[in-house]
Design a protein around this motif. Structure first.
Motif, PDB file in Angstrom:
ATOM      1  N   ILE A 288      33.573  -9.287  -6.049  1.00  0.00           N
ATOM      2  CA  ILE A 288      33.367  -7.994  -6.712  1.00  0.00           C
ATOM      3  C   ILE A 288      31.858  -7.827  -6.875  1.00  0.00           C
ATOM      4  N   THR A 289      31.326  -6.712  -6.411  1.00  0.00           N
ATOM      5  CA  THR A 289      29.877  -6.532  -6.371  1.00  0.00           C
ATOM      6  C   THR A 289      29.448  -5.270  -7.118  1.00  0.00           C
ATOM      7  N   LEU A 298      20.635 -10.095 -17.210  1.00  0.00           N
ATOM      8  CA  LEU A 298      19.695 -11.042 -16.603  1.00  0.00           C
ATOM      9  C   LEU A 298      19.627 -10.893 -15.086  1.00  0.00           C
ATOM     10  N   ALA A 299      20.305  -9.851 -14.547  1.00  0.00           N
ATOM     11  CA  ALA A 299      20.363  -9.660 -13.094  1.00  0.00           C
ATOM     12  C   ALA A 299      19.389  -8.586 -12.642  1.00  0.00           C
ATOM     13  N   LYS A 300      18.910  -8.718 -11.405  1.00  0.00           N
ATOM     14  CA  LYS A 300      17.941  -7.781 -10.838  1.00  0.00           C
ATOM     15  C   LYS A 300      18.636  -6.480 -10.439  1.00  0.00           C
ATOM     16  N   ARG A 301      17.948  -5.370 -10.692  1.00  0.00           N
ATOM     17  CA  ARG A 301      18.475  -4.062 -10.289  1.00  0.00           C
ATOM     18  C   ARG A 301      18.462  -3.940  -8.765  1.00  0.00           C
ATOM     19  N   LEU A 308      22.584  -0.032 -10.967  1.00  0.00           N
ATOM     20  CA  LEU A 308      23.442  -1.157 -10.590  1.00  0.00           C
ATOM     21  C   LEU A 308      22.584  -2.401 -10.400  1.00  0.00           C
ATOM     22  N   VAL A 309      23.238  -3.581 -10.463  1.00  0.00           N
ATOM     23  CA  VAL A 309      22.520  -4.834 -10.240  1.00  0.00           C
ATOM     24  C   VAL A 309      23.071  -5.533  -9.000  1.00  0.00           C
ATOM     25  N   GLU A 310      22.218  -6.370  -8.404  1.00  0.00           N
ATOM     26  CA  GLU A 310      22.620  -7.189  -7.257  1.00  0.00           C
ATOM     27  C   GLU A 310      23.378  -8.402  -7.790  1.00  0.00           C
ATOM     28  N   ALA A 311      24.689  -8.289  -7.823  1.00  0.00           N
ATOM     29  CA  ALA A 311      25.480  -9.346  -8.445  1.00  0.00           C
ATOM     30  C   ALA A 311      26.863  -9.383  -7.822  1.00  0.00           C
ATOM     31  N   SER A 326      21.200 -11.864  -8.023  1.00  0.00           N
ATOM     32  CA  SER A 326      19.764 -11.973  -7.792  1.00  0.00           C
ATOM     33  C   SER A 326      19.109 -11.961  -9.171  1.00  0.00           C
ATOM     34  N   GLU A 327      18.263 -12.943  -9.422  1.00  0.00           N
ATOM     35  CA  GLU A 327      17.727 -13.132 -10.769  1.00  0.00           C
ATOM     36  C   GLU A 327      16.639 -12.106 -11.093  1.00  0.00           C
ATOM     37  N   LEU A 328      16.727 -11.559 -12.296  1.00  0.00           N
ATOM     38  CA  LEU A 328      15.707 -10.622 -12.759  1.00  0.00           C
ATOM     39  C   LEU A 328      14.422 -11.402 -13.030  1.00  0.00           C
ATOM     40  N   ASN A 329      13.347 -11.076 -12.290  1.00  0.00           N
ATOM     41  CA  ASN A 329      12.078 -11.785 -12.483  1.00  0.00           C
ATOM     42  C   ASN A 329      10.950 -10.848 -12.905  1.00  0.00           C
ATOM     43  N   ASP A 330      11.314  -9.679 -13.402  1.00  0.00           N
ATOM     44  CA  ASP A 330      10.343  -8.718 -13.938  1.00  0.00           C
ATOM     45  C   ASP A 330      10.345  -8.855 -15.460  1.00  0.00           C
TER      46      ASP A 330
END
Length: 402
Positions: A288-289, A298-301, A308-311, A326-330
């Protein structure tokens, strides 16, 4: 004859099933060529004061089996085999990741802030420091610090603790696998997760077809993929879940028999509907994405759609086994997300995450792009051993005292 009449009589008078005995003598073969000992002496090593359960019937009451797991495994070959398989499962996971250049690391179990997951923590107190601490609910924020510290591929197999209800899929103490890979993303981790599941089932079961609760599941076929909103449209018949109002969702929840507590935020209403109506219908392996951004703070947009997030999550047999993104690094975006979580907590959401200033400071030094994965080991073992209750795969599950 070698024992002598008195010693043999004492043996007959005192021997019970469950005793541990030592026999000394010379090795020999019986008439049927079976190895044995011609015993010249014996002594009692440990006396069983309680009768063991019948070998044929074992412990009958389910709760007694969980309370006395040592008797359950002693008298049931099936139960013993299940926990031996658990040990092999963990060894194979370590081997899979080690061969791909991952380093096994540790994170603190006692933490000043409970972060990395949406869950209510257990609290304790350190006397010497006069400090309230929390039992770990997730390793995520500390594993990301490992990435920042120059370790590009790390994983941990560890216990987490969440102060939530107990049911067939939840135990307050459970085992999680988490791994993080720098210069990767959710799309790449989907491939790695699929490969891991295939490898594990082949090596543990000798095949990729298994049966779970009467349904045949094929882990050898290409895993399906659906977006979160597609799933809600198909299974819950919500026409436009991404724009549905709170009132529309409340009406839909009532129609579907989903209980929604007062002041439940929109994203959690969708999640309650998903868990009640959609997830149980996902039997074959399904990714499911594309979750809404508030669902995973905590997920990257997604670059093409910041709402939405890349998850992804992986559901098999109706069991939620994997959560990854994909980890949020901002650090600026992360602070804004934490602020929203703080607002939710003040509004009464005990599971909302807390702003972690130490983690934000670490992010400001630079977290490389990364993909992270979390897998519930207990639920994975439930799938592999066809168990419908998580307590069947935890040797010492938490139970209410008698």
């Amino acid at each position: 004859e070698a024992l002598g009449a008195d010693s043999f009589d004492l043996l007959l008078q005192t021997l019970d099933v469950g005793d541990w005995l030592e026999f000394a003598g010379s090795l020999m073969l019986t008439k049927r060529q079976e190895k044995t000992v011609a015993a010249g002496s014996w002594r009692m090593l440990a006396k069983s004061l309680r009768p063991l359960p019948d070998k044929w019937h074992g412990l009958q009451a389910v709760e007694e089996r969980f309370r006395h797991r040592y008797l359950d495994s002693l008298t049931s070959p099936e139960v013993g085999a299940r926990f031996r398989l658990r040990s092999r499962l963990i060894s194979l996971i370590r081997s899979f990741l080690d061969h791909r250049g991952f380093l096994e690391v540790e994170t603190p179990m006692l933490q000043p802030l409970a972060g990395g997951a949406t869950a209510e923590p257990f609290m304790t107190h350190h006397q010497a420091l006069g400090l309230d601490l929390y039992l770990r609910i997730s390793e995520e924020l500390y594993l990301k610090r490992w990435l920042i510290g120059g370790f590009p591929r790390v994983y941990s197999l560890a216990k987490n603790f969440r102060n939530e209800g107990i049911d067939v899929n939840h135990n307050p103490e459970f085992t999680m696998l988490e791994w993080y890979q720098a210069f990767s993303n959710a799309a790449e981790q989907k491939k790695q997760v699929e490969q891991l599941f295939r490898d594990l089932t082949k090596k543990l079961l000798g095949k990729t077809l298994l049966t779970y609760q009467g349904a045949e599941i094929d882990l050898g076929a290409k895993f399906k993929s659906l977006t979160y909103y597609e799933l809600l449209q198909r299974q819950a018949l919500i026409t436009h879940p991404e724009t549905a109002t709170d009132e529309e969702l409340l009406i839909k929840a009532k129609q579907l028999g989903v209980e929604v507590p007062p002041q439940t935020p929109r994203v959690k209403m969708l999640d309650l509907i998903y868990k009640k109506v959609c997830r149980p219908k996902l039997i074959q392996p399904t990714f499911i994405t594309d979750y809404p951004v508030d669902y995973l703070p905590l997920a990257k947009r997604r670059s093409d759609n910041p709402n939405l997030v890349e998850a992804f999550q992986l559901v098999v047999g109706g069991l939620e086994l994997v959560k990854a993104f994909s980890e949020l690094n901002d650090p600026i975006d992360q602070r804004a997300r934490f602020t929203k979580e703080d607002e939710a907590r003040l509004a009464g959401d005990k599971e909302a995450q807390t702003t972690d200033e130490d983690f934000l400071e670490a992010l400001e030094y630079g977290l490389p792009p990364a993909g992270g994965v979390g897998i519930g080991i207990d639920r994975l073992l439930m799938l592999l051993t066809d168990c419908a209750n998580i307590r069947e795969v935890i040797f010492f599950p938490l139970l209410r005292p008698k």
